[in-house]
Design a protein around this motif. Structure first.
Motif, PDB file in Angstrom:
ATOM      1  N   SER A  44       0.852  -1.184   0.000  1.00 19.01           N
ATOM      2  CA  SER A  44       0.000   0.000   0.000  1.00 19.01           C
ATOM      3  C   SER A  44       0.889   1.237   0.000  1.00 19.01           C
ATOM      4  O   SER A  44       1.866   1.323   0.759  1.00 19.01           O
ATOM      5  N   VAL A  45       0.581   2.184  -0.868  1.00 22.64           N
ATOM      6  CA  VAL A  45       1.416   3.383  -0.999  1.00 22.64           C
ATOM      7  C   VAL A  45       1.372   4.207   0.281  1.00 22.64           C
ATOM      8  O   VAL A  45       2.398   4.613   0.823  1.00 22.64           O
ATOM      9  N   VAL A  46       0.153   4.457   0.778  1.00 28.96           N
ATOM     10  CA  VAL A  46      -0.025   5.140   2.062  1.00 28.96           C
ATOM     11  C   VAL A  46      -0.661   4.135   3.013  1.00 28.96           C
ATOM     12  O   VAL A  46      -1.743   3.625   2.747  1.00 28.96           O
ATOM     13  N   LYS A  47       0.014   3.839   4.099  1.00 29.53           N
ATOM     14  CA  LYS A  47      -0.478   2.817   5.022  1.00 29.53           C
ATOM     15  C   LYS A  47      -1.826   3.227   5.601  1.00 29.53           C
ATOM     16  O   LYS A  47      -2.132   4.404   5.792  1.00 29.53           O
ATOM     17  N   PRO A  55      -6.358  -1.432   3.679  1.00 28.79           N
ATOM     18  CA  PRO A  55      -6.036  -1.901   5.034  1.00 28.79           C
ATOM     19  C   PRO A  55      -4.867  -2.873   5.096  1.00 28.79           C
ATOM     20  O   PRO A  55      -4.279  -3.049   6.163  1.00 28.79           O
ATOM     21  N   LEU A  56      -4.531  -3.518   3.977  1.00 29.40           N
ATOM     22  CA  LEU A  56      -3.415  -4.463   3.990  1.00 29.40           C
ATOM     23  C   LEU A  56      -2.112  -3.731   3.705  1.00 29.40           C
ATOM     24  O   LEU A  56      -1.981  -3.046   2.684  1.00 29.40           O
ATOM     25  N   ASP A  57      -1.145  -3.874   4.605  1.00 30.21           N
ATOM     26  CA  ASP A  57       0.157  -3.235   4.386  1.00 30.21           C
ATOM     27  C   ASP A  57       0.896  -3.871   3.213  1.00 30.21           C
ATOM     28  O   ASP A  57       1.512  -3.176   2.399  1.00 30.21           O
ATOM     29  N   TYR A  58       0.851  -5.228   3.153  1.00 32.15           N
ATOM     30  CA  TYR A  58       1.602  -5.950   2.130  1.00 32.15           C
ATOM     31  C   TYR A  58       0.796  -7.177   1.688  1.00 32.15           C
ATOM     32  O   TYR A  58      -0.012  -7.728   2.444  1.00 32.15           O
ATOM     33  N   ILE A  59       1.065  -7.620   0.456  1.00 31.21           N
ATOM     34  CA  ILE A  59       0.600  -8.916  -0.040  1.00 31.21           C
ATOM     35  C   ILE A  59       1.790  -9.559  -0.730  1.00 31.21           C
ATOM     36  O   ILE A  59       2.283  -9.050  -1.748  1.00 31.21           O
ATOM     37  N   ILE A  79      -0.246 -14.186   0.085  1.00 29.45           N
ATOM     38  CA  ILE A  79      -0.419 -14.140   1.544  1.00 29.45           C
ATOM     39  C   ILE A  79      -0.534 -12.676   1.959  1.00 29.45           C
ATOM     40  O   ILE A  79       0.314 -11.846   1.605  1.00 29.45           O
ATOM     41  N   THR A  80      -1.566 -12.358   2.730  1.00 28.64           N
ATOM     42  CA  THR A  80      -1.786 -10.970   3.143  1.00 28.64           C
ATOM     43  C   THR A  80      -1.091 -10.659   4.470  1.00 28.64           C
ATOM     44  O   THR A  80      -0.819 -11.551   5.278  1.00 28.64           O
ATOM     45  N   PHE A  81      -0.836  -9.372   4.683  1.00 31.19           N
ATOM     46  CA  PHE A  81      -0.253  -8.871   5.937  1.00 31.19           C
ATOM     47  C   PHE A  81      -1.058  -7.634   6.350  1.00 31.19           C
ATOM     48  O   PHE A  81      -0.969  -6.597   5.685  1.00 31.19           O
TER      49      PHE A  81
END
Length: 448
Positions: A44-47, A55-59, A79-81
């Motif tokens: 996500s560009v802006v957390k 809402p997901l920081d990383y995938i 996998i989501t984070f």
């Protein structure tokens, strides 16, 4: 300056580096994929905790070789984070200890069959996972193995038959005990319309078990193949008998859905404005929380356990209310007895009415339609369901905008037969009204 509602203040801790929840997830992924320490990621560009929309920081996206000899093809593993508590400092999720769920208590995964010519993973699954995460954050409803989501469009935006989702346990990741709490991994599986209907009329775990047995429908690890052109009924005709027996023996464990619906004490069939609130009385926050608790099991979900049949144990609506509310499921002063009832559903919600009667009420259970239009709900109940505020003398009653309707045994077959055509309502001319004059009941189905 305009005032706005602000969320409840969170207990905050000083940030820790590396973030403990994130570090625990990374370590788990490294154990499963030791040869891929730096997988491709969608960030996500802006957390979210800085005001961003996602809402997901990383995938993370891993290349899984599969096990071809066991019917598991090479595939991409997403996998989501962010659904769990990554930071452990209160910036997104409430703090918890190691024995409680971390954040929402789960992360999402997805397995997509890898095409021979593919070098890098497609990114459309990341968009899908972000959309599901937004639903979880906005609704506060968790996703569990056996749940389903009706998506109504090809998952990849193309022309695939796979247009809906079913949830299953991820076969590799298990459960993680992180410093921020417990995390399970819920894998989303692409399914077609026929399989969604079976999950609704029977149960999600039953469909998952069948998909696992069929290599072309997912196989042991439930790998989604967007080129799959046949449903599990077409891949194995013997499945139809298994499903029919399951529905007849078990009924449905889908206890409710979010829907476009409303209700009124008026019997005027012309009253079909589904955007108009059925009652202008508003619910207090306490009332709303009670209804959310009572309906928690049913909103867009099925649960992994099948509710016992009528002969085994009665369902209890009051059991979902907080203990401090006492033994009564509702404040009796706020209950109003209705002498007549008019229910309004859109086509999609109306198509579930036969299921609600045959798959739930006939098995001694309840079924709830929670309106997405306003703060109202409609619950159909069997006489064997306890903790309700309806009875044979007063079959229609409302606690503010929460309606309960008792369906006695002598009315079950009549309603089910009259509404059976709604099971295939795609070509029905709408609006259409069904009437039961002796019961002073009218049901109108309006276009989507």
């Amino acid at each position: 300056m305009e005032e706005c509602d602000s969320p409840r203040p969170r207990l905050l801790r000083a940030p820790v580096f590396p973030p403990p929840g994130l570090d625990a997830l990374y370590n788990l992924c490294r154990r499963v994929y030791p040869d891929q320490p730096n997988p491709l990621q969608v960030n996500s560009v802006v957390k979210y905790w800085l005001g961003g929309p996602d809402p997901l920081d990383y995938i993370s996206m891993y290349a899984n070789p599969g096990q071809v000899d066991q019917g598991i093809p090479p595939h991409w593993h997403y996998i989501t984070f962010g659904l769990s508590d990554l930071h452990g400092d209160g910036r997104v999720h409430n703090l918890s200890d190691g024995d409680e769920p971390s954040g929402f208590g789960f992360e999402l995964t997805f397995r997509l069959k890898r095409e021979i010519e593919e070098i890098t993973p497609p990114t459309w699954p990341a968009t899908l996972l972000q959309a599901l995460a937004k639903y979880v954050f906005q609704s506060q409803n968790t996703l569990c193995a056996g749940d389903h989501v009706s998506w109504h469009t090809p998952l990849d935006g193309g022309e695939s038959r796979l247009q809906h989702l079913l949830m299953a346990p991820d076969p590799q990741l298990g459960q993680l005990r992180s410093p921020t709490g417990l995390i399970s991994f819920v894998q989303i599986v692409g399914i077609c319309a026929e399989e969604l209907r079976i999950a609704q009329h029977w149960n999600g775990p039953g469909v998952i078990d069948i998909l696992r047995r069929l290599p072309c429908a997912g196989g042991p690890w439930l790998v989604t193949d967007m080129r799959r052109g046949e449903s599990m009924l077409e891949l194995d005709p013997s499945v139809a008998e298994e499903v029919s027996k399951g529905i007849n023996n078990d009924g449905s464990n889908l206890s409710g859905v979010s829907a476009r619906c409303s209700w009124s004490e008026k019997l005027n069939p012309a009253y079909i404005d589904e955007n108009e609130s059925p009652e202008r009385a508003t619910l207090t926050e306490d009332d709303s929380e009670k209804i959310r608790n009572a309906l928690r099991k049913g909103l867009l979900q099925t649960r992994a356990c099948i509710t016992p049949n009528r002969n085994e144990r009665n369902e209890d609506l009051s059991s979902s209310f907080n203990a401090e509310d006492g033994n009564d499921a509702a404040d009796m002063d706020s209950i109003r007895i209705l002498k007549s009832l008019h229910l309004i559903f859109n086509r999609e919600a109306g198509s579930l009415l036969p299921l609600a009667i045959r798959g739930r009420v006939s098995h001694g259970r309840h079924f709830t339609f929670k309106s997405v239009l306003n703060n109202s709900a409609i619950t159909l109940v069997s006489p064997s369901v306890t903790g309700t505020f309806v009875d044979p003398e007063n079959p229609y009653a409302a606690q503010r905008t929460w309606l309960q309707m008792l369906v006695p045994p002598e009315m079950e077959n009549d309603m089910a037969e009259s509404l059976e055509e709604l099971s295939n309502a795609e070509n029905m001319i709408l609006p259409k009204t069904f009437k039961w004059p002796e019961q002073r009941l009218t049901i109108t189905i309006v276009p989507d």
